[in-house]
Design a protein around this motif. Structure first.
Motif, PDB file in Angstrom:
ATOM      1  N   HIS A  46     -24.803  61.876 -68.807  1.00 56.98           N
ATOM      2  CA  HIS A  46     -25.001  63.228 -68.246  1.00 56.98           C
ATOM      3  C   HIS A  46     -24.806  63.227 -66.728  1.00 56.98           C
ATOM      4  N   VAL A  47     -23.743  62.607 -66.274  1.00 61.31           N
ATOM      5  CA  VAL A  47     -23.453  62.550 -64.841  1.00 61.31           C
ATOM      6  C   VAL A  47     -22.667  63.801 -64.444  1.00 61.31           C
ATOM      7  N   PRO A  48     -23.144  64.565 -63.474  1.00 64.19           N
ATOM      8  CA  PRO A  48     -22.407  65.767 -63.052  1.00 64.19           C
ATOM      9  C   PRO A  48     -21.095  65.397 -62.366  1.00 64.19           C
ATOM     10  N   LYS A  49     -20.026  66.059 -62.765  1.00 58.96           N
ATOM     11  CA  LYS A  49     -18.703  65.778 -62.188  1.00 58.96           C
ATOM     12  C   LYS A  49     -18.492  66.671 -60.973  1.00 58.96           C
ATOM     13  N   ILE A  50     -19.126  66.288 -59.882  1.00 65.46           N
ATOM     14  CA  ILE A  50     -19.023  67.051 -58.647  1.00 65.46           C
ATOM     15  C   ILE A  50     -18.533  66.137 -57.533  1.00 65.46           C
ATOM     16  N   GLU A  51     -18.218  66.745 -56.396  1.00 60.51           N
ATOM     17  CA  GLU A  51     -17.500  66.023 -55.339  1.00 60.51           C
ATOM     18  C   GLU A  51     -18.262  64.817 -54.803  1.00 60.51           C
ATOM     19  N   GLU A  52     -19.556  64.947 -54.560  1.00 59.42           N
ATOM     20  CA  GLU A  52     -20.284  63.824 -53.965  1.00 59.42           C
ATOM     21  C   GLU A  52     -20.329  62.632 -54.921  1.00 59.42           C
ATOM     22  N   VAL A  53     -20.465  62.911 -56.214  1.00 57.61           N
ATOM     23  CA  VAL A  53     -20.403  61.836 -57.200  1.00 57.61           C
ATOM     24  C   VAL A  53     -19.029  61.175 -57.168  1.00 57.61           C
ATOM     25  N   LYS A  54     -17.989  61.994 -57.108  1.00 57.44           N
ATOM     26  CA  LYS A  54     -16.632  61.442 -57.067  1.00 57.44           C
ATOM     27  C   LYS A  54     -16.414  60.588 -55.826  1.00 57.44           C
ATOM     28  N   ARG A  55     -16.953  61.013 -54.689  1.00 55.40           N
ATOM     29  CA  ARG A  55     -16.770  60.241 -53.454  1.00 55.40           C
ATOM     30  C   ARG A  55     -17.424  58.857 -53.587  1.00 55.40           C
ATOM     31  N   LEU A  56     -18.631  58.817 -54.136  1.00 60.77           N
ATOM     32  CA  LEU A  56     -19.310  57.528 -54.270  1.00 60.77           C
ATOM     33  C   LEU A  56     -18.610  56.634 -55.283  1.00 60.77           C
ATOM     34  N   ILE A  57     -18.051  57.235 -56.323  1.00 57.01           N
ATOM     35  CA  ILE A  57     -17.283  56.434 -57.280  1.00 57.01           C
ATOM     36  C   ILE A  57     -16.039  55.864 -56.601  1.00 57.01           C
ATOM     37  N   GLU A  58     -15.410  56.639 -55.726  1.00 61.98           N
ATOM     38  CA  GLU A  58     -14.267  56.118 -54.968  1.00 61.98           C
ATOM     39  C   GLU A  58     -14.674  54.925 -54.113  1.00 61.98           C
ATOM     40  N   VAL A  59     -15.874  55.010 -53.517  1.00 61.79           N
ATOM     41  CA  VAL A  59     -16.366  53.879 -52.732  1.00 61.79           C
ATOM     42  C   VAL A  59     -16.585  52.670 -53.639  1.00 61.79           C
ATOM     43  N   LEU A  60     -17.215  52.872 -54.780  1.00 61.99           N
ATOM     44  CA  LEU A  60     -17.491  51.765 -55.698  1.00 61.99           C
ATOM     45  C   LEU A  60     -16.196  51.090 -56.165  1.00 61.99           C
ATOM     46  N   THR A  61     -15.220  51.880 -56.564  1.00 62.79           N
ATOM     47  CA  THR A  61     -13.974  51.278 -57.056  1.00 62.79           C
ATOM     48  C   THR A  61     -13.208  50.572 -55.942  1.00 62.79           C
ATOM     49  N   SER A  62     -13.399  51.040 -54.694  1.00 62.88           N
ATOM     50  CA  SER A  62     -12.693  50.388 -53.582  1.00 62.88           C
ATOM     51  C   SER A  62     -13.261  49.006 -53.276  1.00 62.88           C
ATOM     52  N   ILE A  63     -14.477  48.699 -53.757  1.00 70.69           N
ATOM     53  CA  ILE A  63     -15.064  47.368 -53.550  1.00 70.69           C
ATOM     54  C   ILE A  63     -15.104  46.587 -54.871  1.00 70.69           C
ATOM     55  N   ASP A  64     -14.140  46.955 -55.756  1.00 69.53           N
ATOM     56  CA  ASP A  64     -13.881  46.208 -57.001  1.00 69.53           C
ATOM     57  C   ASP A  64     -14.926  46.413 -58.089  1.00 69.53           C
ATOM     58  N   VAL A  65     -15.748  47.439 -57.985  1.00 73.30           N
ATOM     59  CA  VAL A  65     -16.634  47.805 -59.085  1.00 73.30           C
ATOM     60  C   VAL A  65     -15.824  48.654 -60.069  1.00 73.30           C
ATOM     61  N   GLU A  66     -15.878  48.305 -61.338  1.00 73.14           N
ATOM     62  CA  GLU A  66     -15.157  49.073 -62.351  1.00 73.14           C
ATOM     63  C   GLU A  66     -16.013  50.246 -62.808  1.00 73.14           C
ATOM     64  N   VAL A  67     -15.466  51.454 -62.697  1.00 71.50           N
ATOM     65  CA  VAL A  67     -16.173  52.664 -63.107  1.00 71.50           C
ATOM     66  C   VAL A  67     -15.272  53.429 -64.055  1.00 71.50           C
ATOM     67  N   VAL A  68     -15.740  53.648 -65.279  1.00 74.00           N
ATOM     68  CA  VAL A  68     -14.940  54.311 -66.304  1.00 74.00           C
ATOM     69  C   VAL A  68     -15.699  55.521 -66.827  1.00 74.00           C
ATOM     70  N   TRP A  69     -15.044  56.676 -66.776  1.00 76.40           N
ATOM     71  CA  TRP A  69     -15.637  57.889 -67.352  1.00 76.40           C
ATOM     72  C   TRP A  69     -15.449  57.876 -68.857  1.00 76.40           C
ATOM     73  N   GLN A  70     -16.500  58.222 -69.582  1.00 80.13           N
ATOM     74  CA  GLN A  70     -16.449  58.434 -71.026  1.00 80.13           C
ATOM     75  C   GLN A  70     -17.147  59.756 -71.316  1.00 80.13           C
ATOM     76  N   GLY A  71     -16.372  60.835 -71.273  1.00 80.55           N
ATOM     77  CA  GLY A  71     -16.966  62.168 -71.359  1.00 80.55           C
ATOM     78  C   GLY A  71     -17.783  62.440 -70.112  1.00 80.55           C
ATOM     79  N   SER A  72     -19.069  62.739 -70.291  1.00 84.68           N
ATOM     80  CA  SER A  72     -19.951  62.964 -69.138  1.00 84.68           C
ATOM     81  C   SER A  72     -20.741  61.709 -68.777  1.00 84.68           C
TER      82      SER A  72
END
Length: 412
Positions: A46-72
């Motif tokens: 139940h993660v909200p798909k909003i901009e601040e969440v997306k920005r932090l996911i971009e940070v996580l993936t840029s430091i080699d953390v794998e983040v995969v969306w599965q629906g919400s």
């Protein structure tokens, strides 16, 4: 994103039916930071798909953390070895939530830097609370031109006294203490909903916590955390407050379901004294096992101004993020309502934008504003304020304004 994004609002139409409270943005971003403590796989539901969440996911993936969306839901898998050399500075700079990465990252690096944060434009927002909290645990933070330099020699449990009950500083203290063996005590801590959310997550990871929901937290840290875990983001009290305000602005009968009631009790008390008719029914507990939920059944009501000033305080008082909604509500309440927004340097100034929609406001100083009611709001074109909550109240006021309104440049 390129170009200007505008919202077109055809307002003045009564609402009906029911709306389910969305999940918490502030809870989600805190949990994204907390996931860095876990060497196992973290699944957040139940993660909200909003901009601040997306920005932090971009940070996580840029430091080699794998983040995969599965629906919400998102599945977060950390790398065997993390490097901050490739961190996405542009994404990090766009959210103040990046500060909460410091707490978990001190357990991976003895010396590192993260980009400076910005976020909403609300005047001076000091990070000294974070410095003072973390230095008690043995962490040094130096603020440089475009980044923070963080170093430590050895981490040790401590008793931490907060100068004020900051949500993000409390979370940083929790995340730092979670992997320091021994017991740390956090005094004058925030007990707000996102803090309790993080406490629930840490408890599920095996960290022992006492005092959850109070101003004193005792954290018994563990040396290592490696487990596959699933956790659900709880409901957002500010989202529930948006729809309560929308019902008032549009003179509607509306049911807001699954509202996190313990974080709305003072708001509802104020509204009751203003004449709002509503009833509550029990809706159980959120998936995290912590957050109590209620359905709020709102009736169309004639409101009067609250006889005292309306101001926010740390939980369990009226929530700082819910205070701006009372500026819109005041336009629909007979009499003069005084709002004291002491917590941010500029936020009350943005409330005067309601005048473009037919409100009558009197700004006494950067923190205090009087609003006259009852007013029939009218459609207008308004440039979106560069801060989330003031932008939100313009949007909800447009729902109550007859005609077609435009909220311009919402991606500012």
């Amino acid at each position: 994103m390129h170009g200007e994004m505008n919202f077109i609002v055809d307002g003045g139409t009564p609402l009906s039916g029911e709306v389910e409270t969305s999940r918490s943005k502030n809870g989600a971003v805190a949990l994204l930071a907390a996931s860095l403590l876990n060497r196992g796989k973290t699944t957040l539901h139940h993660v909200p798909k909003i901009e601040e969440v997306k920005r932090l996911i971009e940070v996580l993936t840029s430091i080699d953390v794998e983040v995969v969306w599965q629906g919400s839901s998102i599945v977060i898998t950390p790398p065997e070895k993390m490097s901050l050399d490739t961190i996405d500075a542009a994404a990090a700079n766009r959210t103040r939530a990046i500060l909460m990465f410091i707490g978990p990252l001190i357990h991976l690096f003895t010396s590192f830097s993260i980009p400076q944060s910005s976020g909403c434009t609300l005047g001076l927002r000091s990070i000294r609370q974070h410095l003072w909290v973390l230095e008690k645990l043995g962490v040094r933070i130096e603020t440089l031109t475009d980044h923070y330099q963080i170093t430590h020699d050895a981490l040790a449990p401590a008793t931490i006294v907060l100068y004020e009950a900051s949500d993000t500083a409390t979370i940083n203290a929790l995340l730092a203490a979670a992997k320091i063996p021994g017991t740390s005590v956090i005094k004058y801590a925030s007990a707000n909903y996102q803090v309790q959310e993080v406490c629930g997550f840490l408890g599920a990871l095996g960290v022992k916590l006492e005092g959850v929901g109070t101003s004193t937290l005792c954290v018994t840290g563990v040396k290592d955390i490696k487990q596959d875990i699933e956790y659900s983001v709880a409901e957002d009290p500010t989202d529930a407050m948006f729809f309560i305000t929308a019902a008032i602005a549009t003179k509607s009968a509306l049911t807001v379901t699954k509202a996190p009631i313990e974080f709305l009790e003072v708001e509802l008390f104020v509204l009751l004294k203003m004449g709002l008719q509503f009833s509550l029914t029990d809706a159980g507990v959120s998936e995290n096992g912590i957050t109590k939920l209620s359905d709020i059944h709102i009736k169309e009501s004639e409101l009067i101004a609250f006889p005292e000033k309306i101001h926010a305080r740390p939980y369990p008082a009226l929530n700082i993020d819910n205070l701006p909604f009372f500026a819109v509500i005041a336009t629909q309440a007979k009499g003069t309502t005084l709002i004291h927004d002491w917590s941010y340097e500029k936020r009350a100034i943005y409330y005067t934008e309601l005048d473009r929609l037919g409100a009558i406001t009197n700004l006494h100083d950067p923190h205090r504003i009087s609003i006259e009611g009852r007013r029939e709001l009218k459609a207008a074109e308004v440039i979106c304020p560069p801060a989330l909550r003031p932008a939100t109240i313009i949007l909800v006021a447009m729902l109550g304004a007859s005609g077609r309104s435009t909220l311009r440049n919402v991606y500012s």
